[in-house]
Design an enzyme around this catalytic site. Structure first.
Site: not given
Ligand code: SF4
Length: 323
Positions: A54, A139, A207, A279
């Protein structure tokens, strides 16, 4: 996590604090490499379902190199080569790829795949799955698609209050990988109140990259007056960084690049922090630093919270071609 010592600005000069880790995570590096290597190996066009990551700058650069971005596989000619983005896909998309005889390269981040596998395992063991995440995020759509018959999406604590589950004693939760740690903790807390036997995955789904970037923002929040986060508007982890900054009392803005910075934001600001979502490319950060230098922020200190050395290997379908 201990923070390495840094010097708050007690002087009159303006100062920039550059947070580290920032920018690309291992899953994004891998996904971009997949597209670049596929273009090198097979030549254009290579089709990519959804934005590979993204970030509009990344997508534009890969488009110029010959990648064709599509929303759905119907737009990909039968038998062509298609790459799945870092955010993962539902099994229905894999099935559709097979039906269209596509040569698939799967750039799904391994940490997203982990969540998919947990969903499948929990469903197989007869649990209802509460997925904490954002409704329209790629996701989440992919994860829900693994076991739609027993998955329940919640975005807020209020959503938890509205849950009606078939067996309240058999519940597991999972989360999107890029959520706010603090908000997710509140939602999990409410889940535990409503469903005392609920359990999550053995290791949290948020994460390492999301966690580290949020921790860095928290660590600097007492020192700075302004936080600039480089990232796209559709980047979940970038938006969470802005929220974390705001929640910790720092005026925070998400900028695609330095062109989005309104000089008015800098008025009266002595200390500014700069970070980037997982990103966002580093060259955009460097351009922002130059911009800030031009606005009087001559001092700069890089604050390293933790040394990130995570790497993911390339998808096996690509490795076979490379060999
Ligand atoms: S933000 Fe986390 S889950 Fe998403 S691609 Fe990066 S490492 Fe993977």
């Amino acid at each position: 996590m201990p923070l390495k010592p840094f010097a708050p600005n007690h002087g009159a000069d303006k100062k920039m604090f550059l947070l580290k880790p920032r920018g690309f995570c291992a899953g994004v590096v891998r996904a971009i490499d997949v597209v670049k290597i596929a273009l090198d190996l097979y030549g254009p066009p290579v089709y990519v379902r959804k934005e590979i990551v993204h970030n509009m700058h990344v997508v534009d650069e890969l488009r110029k190199a010959g990648a064709i971005f599509v929303e759905e596989l119907e737009e990909v000619p039968e038998g062509a080569r298609a790459i799945f983005s870092a955010h993962g896909v539902a099994p229905s998309v894999r099935k559709q790829a097979k039906e269209r005889r596509l040569e698939v390269i799967d750039a799904t981040c391994p940490l997203v795949t982990k969540v998919h596998l947990e969903a499948v395992r929990f469903a197989r063991d007869g649990f209802s799955i509460v997925l904490i995440g954002h409704k329209d995020h790629d996701e989440v759509i992919g994860t829900l698609g693994e076991v739609p018959q027993c998955s329940y999406l919640v975005e807020t604590v209020d959503d938890v209050d509205g849950l009606e589950l078939p067996d309240p004693s058999r519940v597991r939760y999972l989360t999107q990988t890029t959520l706010s740690l603090d908000e997710t903790r509140d939602i999990i807390g409410r889940l535990k109140e409503r469903f005392p036997l609920v359990q999550g995955p053995p290791a949290q789904d948020i994460c390492y990259a999301t966690e580290n970037r949020q921790m860095a923002v928290k660590a600097i929040s007492e020192v700075v007056d302004l936080l600039l986060v480089v990232g796209s508007q559709n980047s979940s982890n970038s938006k969470r960084l802005v929220e974390v900054g705001d929640n910790f009392g720092v005026r925070s803005f998400l900028v695609n690049d330095r062109g989005d910075v309104d000089p008015v934001w800098l008025e009266g600001v002595k200390n500014v922090a700069v970070t980037a979502g997982a990103s966002a490319p580093e060259h955009l950060v460097q351009e922002l630093i130059e911009f800030l230098r031009g606005h009087g922020y001559q001092q700069m200190e890089e604050i390293e919270l933790v040394d990130e050395d995570v790497r993911f290997s390339l998808p096996s379908e690509l490795m076979i071609s490379i060999r």
